[in-house]
Design a protein around this motif. Structure first.
Motif, short mmCIF file in Angstrom:
data_model
loop_
_atom_site.label_atom_id
_atom_site.label_comp_id
_atom_site.label_asym_id
_atom_site.label_seq_id
_atom_site.Cartn_x
_atom_site.Cartn_y
_atom_site.Cartn_z
N GLU A 10 78.26 55.93 -2.61
CA GLU A 10 77.42 56.56 -3.63
C GLU A 10 77.11 55.53 -4.71
O GLU A 10 78.01 54.90 -5.24
CB GLU A 10 78.19 57.76 -4.22
N ASP A 11 75.83 55.35 -5.00
CA ASP A 11 75.45 54.34 -6.00
C ASP A 11 75.44 54.90 -7.41
O ASP A 11 75.43 54.14 -8.37
CB ASP A 11 74.09 53.72 -5.67
N ASP A 54 75.90 58.86 0.74
CA ASP A 54 74.67 59.11 -0.01
C ASP A 54 73.51 58.52 0.80
O ASP A 54 73.63 57.44 1.37
CB ASP A 54 74.79 58.42 -1.38
N GLN A 56 70.27 58.12 -0.46
CA GLN A 56 69.45 57.25 -1.30
C GLN A 56 70.31 56.19 -1.95
O GLN A 56 71.01 56.44 -2.93
CB GLN A 56 68.74 58.08 -2.36
N LEU A 57 70.25 55.00 -1.36
CA LEU A 57 71.02 53.87 -1.86
C LEU A 57 70.07 52.70 -2.04
O LEU A 57 69.09 52.59 -1.31
CB LEU A 57 72.09 53.46 -0.83
N LYS A 106 72.71 67.77 -2.65
CA LYS A 106 73.00 67.62 -4.07
C LYS A 106 72.07 68.54 -4.85
O LYS A 106 70.94 68.76 -4.42
CB LYS A 106 72.77 66.18 -4.51
#
Ligand code: MN
Length: 132
Positions: A10-11, A54, A56-57, A106
């Motif tokens: 997770e970013d 995640d 979207q990184l 999310k």
């Protein structure tokens, strides 16, 4: 009982801490990665029982990273649950096509998360053998 190792990729630092705190409070050993590259090298060093990925990184996105992990024979079995902010139709399908074994959207439902993770781990034949 918990005790399994979970790698969280997770970013977003707040999300990372949130998920990490919840899982640690439930007895899991949590490892963290903030990029796809870091996730791949962590998995190479030490295969966890489960990955929360995640999508979207920055750089390599989570679906690409999932594909890379699933392409390697030594980690092809590793269960990966996608985390995505996009509640868009078709996202679950995309995640599954990339090799993800499950999907959590999310914002994460923090109250439901421990049970979701537990159910997921219990459904994996290899990772959760008899506890003596
Ligand atoms: Mn992200």
């Amino acid at each position: 009982m918990a005790g399994e190792t979970i790698l969280i990729v997770e970013d977003n630092p707040l999300n990372l801490e949130l998920v990490s705190d919840i899982l640690e409070a439930h007895g899991y050993e949590v490892h963290k990665a903030t990029s796809g590259k870091e996730a791949i090298s962590q998995v190479e060093d030490n295969i966890p029982d489960l990955v929360l990925m995640d999508i979207q990184l920055p750089g390599l996105d989570g679906l690409t990273v999932t594909g890379i992990i699933k392409d390697k024979p030594e980690t092809a079995h590793l269960p990966i649950i996608a985390l995505t902010a996009h509640a868009m139709r078709g996202d679950e399908e995309k995640a599954r096509q990339a090799g993800c074994d499950g999907y959590i959207s999310k914002p994460i439902d923090t109250r439901a998360l421990p049970e979701t993770i537990r159910n997921f781990l219990d459904s994996i034949p290899d990772s959760h053998e008899s506890e003596t």
